[in-house]
Design an enzyme around this catalytic site. Sequence first.
Site, PDB file in Angstrom:
ATOM      1  N   VAL A  47       0.819  -1.207   0.000  1.00 58.59           N
ATOM      2  CA  VAL A  47       0.000   0.000   0.000  1.00 58.59           C
ATOM      3  C   VAL A  47       0.848   1.251   0.000  1.00 58.59           C
ATOM      4  O   VAL A  47       2.022   1.248   0.391  1.00 58.59           O
ATOM      5  CB  VAL A  47      -0.941   0.017   1.230  1.00 58.59           C
ATOM      6  CG1 VAL A  47      -1.723  -1.287   1.327  1.00 58.59           C
ATOM      7  CG2 VAL A  47      -0.152   0.251   2.527  1.00 58.59           C
TER       8      VAL A  47
ATOM      9  N   VAL B  35       6.553  -2.527  -7.820  1.00 59.73           N
ATOM     10  CA  VAL B  35       6.092  -1.151  -7.999  1.00 59.73           C
ATOM     11  C   VAL B  35       6.209  -0.378  -6.692  1.00 59.73           C
ATOM     12  O   VAL B  35       6.675   0.771  -6.662  1.00 59.73           O
ATOM     13  CB  VAL B  35       4.644  -1.131  -8.524  1.00 59.73           C
ATOM     14  CG1 VAL B  35       4.074   0.289  -8.501  1.00 59.73           C
ATOM     15  CG2 VAL B  35       4.577  -1.689  -9.941  1.00 59.73           C
ATOM     16  N   LYS B  36       5.804  -1.000  -5.587  1.00 61.37           N
ATOM     17  CA  LYS B  36       5.881  -0.324  -4.284  1.00 61.37           C
ATOM     18  C   LYS B  36       7.327  -0.024  -3.915  1.00 61.37           C
ATOM     19  O   LYS B  36       7.640   1.063  -3.392  1.00 61.37           O
ATOM     20  CB  LYS B  36       5.234  -1.187  -3.211  1.00 61.37           C
ATOM     21  CG  LYS B  36       5.407  -0.664  -1.778  1.00 61.37           C
ATOM     22  CD  LYS B  36       4.773   0.698  -1.572  1.00 61.37           C
ATOM     23  CE  LYS B  36       5.096   1.270  -0.188  1.00 61.37           C
ATOM     24  NZ  LYS B  36       4.572   0.475   0.910  1.00 61.37           N
ATOM     25  N   LEU B  37       8.234  -0.950  -4.162  1.00 61.20           N
ATOM     26  CA  LEU B  37       9.631  -0.743  -3.805  1.00 61.20           C
ATOM     27  C   LEU B  37      10.256   0.381  -4.639  1.00 61.20           C
ATOM     28  O   LEU B  37      11.012   1.206  -4.116  1.00 61.20           O
ATOM     29  CB  LEU B  37      10.416  -2.044  -3.965  1.00 61.20           C
ATOM     30  CG  LEU B  37      10.075  -3.132  -2.934  1.00 61.20           C
ATOM     31  CD1 LEU B  37      10.726  -4.450  -3.320  1.00 61.20           C
ATOM     32  CD2 LEU B  37      10.499  -2.711  -1.535  1.00 61.20           C
TER      33      LEU B  37
END
Length: 273
Positions: free
Chosen positions: A122, A171-173
């Site tokens: 998130v 994508v979050k990283l």
Amino acid sequence: MTALRIGFIGVGRMGAPMVRRLVAAGHEVRALGRSGDARRRITELGAEPVSFTAAVGTGADAVVVCVFSDAQVREVCLDTPLLASMPGGSVLIVHTTGSPRTAEDIAAQANSSDIGVVDAPVSGGPHDIAAGTLTVFTGGAEDAVARAFPVLRCYADPVLAVGPLGTGQCVKLVNNALFAAQLGLITEAVQLAGELGVDEATLLSALQRASGASRAATSVAAKGSVAAFHAAVGEFLRKDVATVRTLAAELGATMGALDTAIDAQFLDTPRGV
């Protein structure tokens, strides 16, 4: 809307408002609480407290994992009876930011039981969850993401399907590496402003109305200073930066200027970790 039976592990800073919104949406929520205080908090949220991971998964349409670290995800999902307790056709949703390989290892163990696995890290905080505007990046098979969507939409908008299993984590990283790099630049900008005789609060306020504006700058300004922002989120950023650096090193990827900018701030996470 059909009421779902949802298991939940990790009723903390982020998990508690998620549970509150799931209950408010009419779903039946069963959450893990090992201590008396934890079980009381779960009850106050309107959910049913249980003491064992197997009880979380039994009869559940979906199980949400929202613990702090990748190691905790692996422990909960791979070293307990959780997956074995979940019925076929259910879905496991992992919100914790970590390695995409963790999601793949969980899926390898779950697939024989027809349990869908979705990595769903998130972007946002408890206030976004409370407002139903949390951003979620989902990685997983189309049918698994579809099973997860009725759960996620209770507290997230947008819910972004970004690719196969593990892609949500990637994508979050990358997002967090960029955010940490922006914070590094802001740290340097505040130092420069100070050397030029400009007060930090004045600079942060002005940046929000200028071409140097960014989500990072706005977040820092909301806390009042770079130091206050780092005190609030540094623990989370250190964890995520360490994860993305490890993943990049394993895959032979280059972080380039991102890494340099991140090193400008005090994350205490050396390159190549």
